[in-house]
Design an enzyme around this catalytic site. Structure first.
Site, PDB file in Angstrom:
ATOM      1  N   GLU A 172       0.813  -1.216   0.000  1.00 57.39           N
ATOM      2  CA  GLU A 172       0.000   0.000   0.000  1.00 57.39           C
ATOM      3  C   GLU A 172       0.851   1.273   0.000  1.00 57.39           C
ATOM      4  OE1 GLU A 172      -2.661   0.535   3.368  1.00 57.39           O
ATOM      5  OE2 GLU A 172      -3.642   2.237   2.424  1.00 57.39           O
ATOM      6  N   LYS A 214      -2.406  -1.991  -3.279  1.00 56.91           N
ATOM      7  CA  LYS A 214      -3.451  -1.136  -2.704  1.00 56.91           C
ATOM      8  C   LYS A 214      -3.043   0.331  -2.869  1.00 56.91           C
ATOM      9  CE  LYS A 214      -5.882  -0.238   1.633  1.00 56.91           C
ATOM     10  NZ  LYS A 214      -6.658  -0.865   2.692  1.00 56.91           N
TER      11      LYS A 214
END
Ligand code: 13P
Length: 330
Positions: A172, A214
């Site tokens: 992420e 992500k």
């Protein structure tokens, strides 16, 4: 189950991830904002309500947990047992937060020391995937190359340790929407961040088929005064990701990053309407899945059923958006 199969299942058609991994500090802010006391019991009650909603397993493939939650039990069952029964993969946030990057105003995400041992423990507790969030702020001259490289390197070291422990790393890199920059600046910065992240993952020998990315969507800065137009958000987000992501990565699960529940659904839907590639684009939302449910709960802490109905409705809207099938006034 092999990590490539877990990664594929996490982004399987019509399903996405619930990010319920707020640290105790962040969860306390969220609960206090709706005048609910933040204690272990309340945090568990709210989260357990979401995790056992009637339709959760139609829309949610995996849930990212915080360290406190993965150790909690409800009626003698561990949270992982409760999720496994519903065919939902338990995941775990393993970073220790964004800390000051020496010599700059930026941050570096920490948590690598002892990570191998912690992964072994989380594996034994039942986790099947993990999450690490790197944070980049747009500003004059920011993010610096130092911040981009240092965080990408940490993401790659984290991902290697997670795969070694037979779990799927969610990678992420979050370019924050804070600031008065325009959407094109967000595009340029996110491109640089993704390019360097993929570069470091490659150097670390990561198996891209066993990773879920992500990222943020490409948006105007939240204080720019410019309203995001979904068609443009989708066009630039798709271009940015397709230009930078190796085709082996089975899917992309966006963070919501401060978008409203409605915007996060609308933009995801538009992304899927425009997507002509084989990449899968779904959600891994925290706030955009929980906000209304939390506000509802705050009105009556005993009315779990209404909380669950509200949560199921949000999950359903995002499930439809992950297929490009959402209709605005559904
Ligand atoms: P938001 O969707 O609220 O941005 O949270 C996602 C997340 O996991 C942040 O690390």
């Amino acid at each position: 189950m092999k990590i490539n199969d877990i990664a594929k299942s996490l982004v399987s058609k019509g399903k996405g991830i619930l990010a319920a991994d707020e640290s105790t500090g962040t969860m306390t802010k969220r609960l206090n904002a709706v005048n609910v006391e933040s204690n272990e019991k309340n945090r568990l009650t709210f989260r357990h309500a979401l995790f056992t909603s009637k339709d959760i397993n139609k829309y949610i493939s995996g849930i990212i947990l915080f360290d406190e939650t993965i150790r909690q039990k409800k009626n003698e069952e561990t949270i992982c047992e409760i999720l496994n029964k519903q065919n939902i993969f338990p995941g775990i946030k393993v970073d220790k937060g964004a800390k000051k990057l020496a010599g700059s105003k930026e941050t570096i995400t920490e948590g690598l020391d002892g990570l191998r041992e912690r992964m072994e423990e989380y594996f034994n507790l039942g986790a099947k995937f993990a999450k690490w969030r790197a944070v980049y702020k747009i500003g004059d001259e920011l993010p610096s190359q130092n911040c981009i490289v240092a965080n990408a390197h940490a993401l790659a070291r984290y991902a290697a340790i997670v795969q070694e422990a037979n779990m799927v790393p969610i990678v992420e890199p979050e370019v924050l929407m804070d600031g008065d920059h325009n959407i094109h600046k967000c595009y340029d910065v996110t491109s640089n961040v993704l390019e360097e992240t993929v570069n470091q993952l490659q150097i670390a020998g990561i198996n891209f088929s066993g990773v879920v990315l992500k990222p943020n969507m490409i948006l105007n800065g939240s204080s720019s005064g410019v309203k995001n137009e979904s068609k443009q958000v989708a066009e630039l987000t798709l271009k940015c990701i397709q230009n930078n992501l190796p085709p082996e990565v089975p899917g992309v699960a966006f963070l919501s990053g401060g978008q409203s529940e409605f915007e996060a659904t609308k933009n995801l839907n538009q992304i899927n309407k425009q997507n002509k590639s084989s990449f899968i684009f779904t959600f891994s939302y925290g706030r955009a899945l929980q906000q209304s449910a939390l506000k509802t709960w705050a009105k009556d802490l005993n009315d779990i059923e209404t909380v669950q109905t509200v949560f199921d409705e949000r999950s359903k809207m995002n499930s439809l958006a992950s297929k490009g099938d959402w209709i605005e006034d559904l």
